[in-house]
Design an enzyme around this catalytic site. Sequence first.
Site, PDB file in Angstrom:
ATOM      1  N   GLY A 138       0.842  -1.193   0.000  1.00 39.10           N
ATOM      2  CA  GLY A 138       0.000   0.000   0.000  1.00 39.10           C
ATOM      3  C   GLY A 138       0.872   1.235   0.000  1.00 39.10           C
TER       4      GLY A 138
ATOM      5  N   GLN B  47       2.925   9.905   1.860  1.00 33.74           N
ATOM      6  CA  GLN B  47       4.271   9.318   1.924  1.00 33.74           C
ATOM      7  C   GLN B  47       5.175   9.794   0.788  1.00 33.74           C
ATOM      8  OE1 GLN B  47       2.462   5.214   2.443  1.00 33.74           O
ATOM      9  NE2 GLN B  47       4.391   4.953   3.534  1.00 33.74           N
TER      10      GLN B  47
ATOM     11  N   GLU C  11      -3.428   3.125   5.670  1.00 33.74           N
ATOM     12  CA  GLU C  11      -3.278   4.199   4.665  1.00 33.74           C
ATOM     13  C   GLU C  11      -4.114   5.424   5.016  1.00 33.74           C
ATOM     14  OE1 GLU C  11      -0.823   3.639   3.068  1.00 33.74           O
ATOM     15  OE2 GLU C  11      -0.752   1.463   2.910  1.00 33.74           O
TER      16      GLU C  11
ATOM     17  N   HIS D 260      -2.295   7.469   7.410  1.00 30.24           N
ATOM     18  CA  HIS D 260      -1.289   8.332   6.764  1.00 30.24           C
ATOM     19  C   HIS D 260      -1.928   9.634   6.280  1.00 30.24           C
ATOM     20  CE1 HIS D 260       2.479   6.090   6.631  1.00 30.24           C
ATOM     21  NE2 HIS D 260       1.933   5.039   6.048  1.00 30.24           N
TER      22      HIS D 260
ATOM     23  N   CYS E 206       6.011  -0.392   7.451  1.00 30.12           N
ATOM     24  CA  CYS E 206       5.662   0.816   6.704  1.00 30.12           C
ATOM     25  C   CYS E 206       6.868   1.232   5.878  1.00 30.12           C
ATOM     26  CB  CYS E 206       5.275   1.935   7.670  1.00 30.12           C
ATOM     27  SG  CYS E 206       4.822   3.472   6.840  1.00 30.12           S
ATOM     28  N   LEU E 207       6.615   1.600   4.627  1.00 33.63           N
ATOM     29  CA  LEU E 207       7.710   2.023   3.747  1.00 33.63           C
ATOM     30  C   LEU E 207       8.376   3.295   4.274  1.00 33.63           C
ATOM     31  CD1 LEU E 207       6.034   1.309   0.299  1.00 33.63           C
ATOM     32  CD2 LEU E 207       7.811  -0.042   1.441  1.00 33.63           C
TER      33      LEU E 207
END
Length: 167
Positions: A46, A51, A134, A137, A91-92
């Site tokens: 995702g 981000q 998401e 975020h 999480c990226l």
Amino acid sequence: MALLPILRYPDPRLHRKAALVTEVDEAIRKLISDMAETMYEAPGIGLAATQVDVHKRVVVIDVSEDKSKLFAFINPEILDRSGEQVCEEGCLSVPGIYEKVTRSERVKVRALDPQGEPFTLEVEGLLAVCIQHEIDHLDGKVFVEHLSQLKQSRIKARLAKQARITA
Ligand code: GNR
Ligand code: NI
């Protein structure tokens, strides 16, 4: 298509609240396609526009094994939720950190598709976790903020140490 740089926690831009998309146009469709490419390349399941430092309510998700089921959500809203599940999340924007987070087991989501058409979707399991992660975020919240203050300080220290090593 383009790969977009991903912000790393604790970047303050990860705490901005994303604005509603007022018009679903070519620029939004281009953003979705660049975000999908960035997510697949990372690789991740995702990605929220926040981000990639775009503060608009846009999310892409693909939790399928073979990366064949891309979902795009514009202005996603949770209409209904039930149950609880605990998932080890990553999480990226917080690379190398994995921690258990408790979230709803099932959620009903309403959003606009890339044509600007509204749809609703009822999901459970990993897809439900990912949508909640998401939407957080978009509201400026990173998954580690669901953890205790002690865990958050340890994670910040670990990331700072990693950054010194890779610098
Ligand atoms: O790639 C990701 N994996 C993941 C695993 C468990 C729970 C949530 C996620 S989302 C994450 C990608 C990401 O950072 N999305 O914002
Ligand atoms: Ni994330």
